[in-house]
Design an enzyme around this catalytic site. Sequence first.
Site, PDB file in Angstrom:
ATOM      1  N   LYS A   1      -3.423   5.764  -0.580  1.00 53.09           N
ATOM      2  CA  LYS A   1      -3.865   4.362  -0.597  1.00 53.09           C
ATOM      3  C   LYS A   1      -5.243   4.144   0.020  1.00 53.09           C
ATOM      4  CE  LYS A   1       0.621   2.011  -0.649  1.00 53.09           C
ATOM      5  NZ  LYS A   1       1.414   0.921  -0.079  1.00 53.09           N
TER       6      LYS A   1
ATOM      7  N   ASP B   1       0.347  -5.449  -1.915  1.00 55.66           N
ATOM      8  CA  ASP B   1       1.403  -5.400  -0.890  1.00 55.66           C
ATOM      9  C   ASP B   1       1.469  -6.699  -0.084  1.00 55.66           C
ATOM     10  OD1 ASP B   1       2.321  -2.838  -1.491  1.00 55.66           O
ATOM     11  OD2 ASP B   1       0.867  -1.880  -0.171  1.00 55.66           O
TER      12      ASP B   1
END
Length: 279
Positions: free
Chosen positions: A75, A111
């Site tokens: 990420k 997210d």
Amino acid sequence: MPDNIPINGRTVFAGVVGWPVSHSLSPAIHNRWMQENSINAVYLPLPVEPENLPSVIPALSSMGCVGVNLTIPHKEQVLPLLDHVDDVAKRIGACNTVVMKEGKLHGHNTDAYGFWKSLEQGAPALKRDKALVLGAGGAARAVITALHDAGYSEIRIMNRTYEKAQALCALSSQARAVLWGSGIDDVDLLVNTTSLGMKGQPPLEMDLSPLPSHAVVTDIVYNPLHTPLLLLAKQQGLTVVDGLGMLLYQAQKAFELWFGVTPRVDETLRKTVLEQLGQ
Ligand code: ATR
């Protein structure tokens, strides 16, 4: 659900890039949505070792991939490989969704959106004033950013390693680090972002009795769905929101970015995912 769309010369693909990736629930979620929305696409698990990420990402783009999700450990490492990174992903310092369009790579972080959407759905009466975030890892970064954007006036960060909690205060003008076990008596929201309570990990042990009766308790852990923390909060009559919603809504936003369609998050999908988890 409509009949399966056959794979043919026009089928496009998306996927999740991780190492390892075999545990990922994303293929089950996205392939179901592609069928439901009659989109001629498939979503694949893409196991990529960290050293291969810089060559894989541009290669995927050049072979017509629609986009990818990134999971552990990619990420952060994906950021320098992208042409454009949106504001939320920049602030969090991590990207979980890449959209590949006309040869350009656009990075997003869904997210924070997923966390907040799940909370709004699960606890519509939630007060946006004081929040306590347990943990100071990657997941905490997304949660703190979401809480800042939702307008919380105070975001307390509590972590086993206090210095890491202090470092995360840079994410929000409203954030401050607090010592483990302190300052829970007046919070509207308690969020666990640590790995405690996850299958195979010790439970998160905390006395929740000082929490006000209107407080909401949420856990980003979804395996098990009912973590010891959530069970304890429920016993005390508090509103609880489990971690599955964050997983589903971050996926929903990614799907929307790739295909321009908002796929359905409902009880049937939750059941399908829980079955995959053996719950
Ligand atoms: P993620 O990216 O999923 O957030 P991470 O970056 O490894 O994962 O962060 C894990 C979090 O769980 C950290 O806040 C960690 O605390 P430390 O910063 O002190 O390591 C927390 N954590 C893990 N095991 C813990 C334990 N046994 N007790 C308390 N906190 C724990």
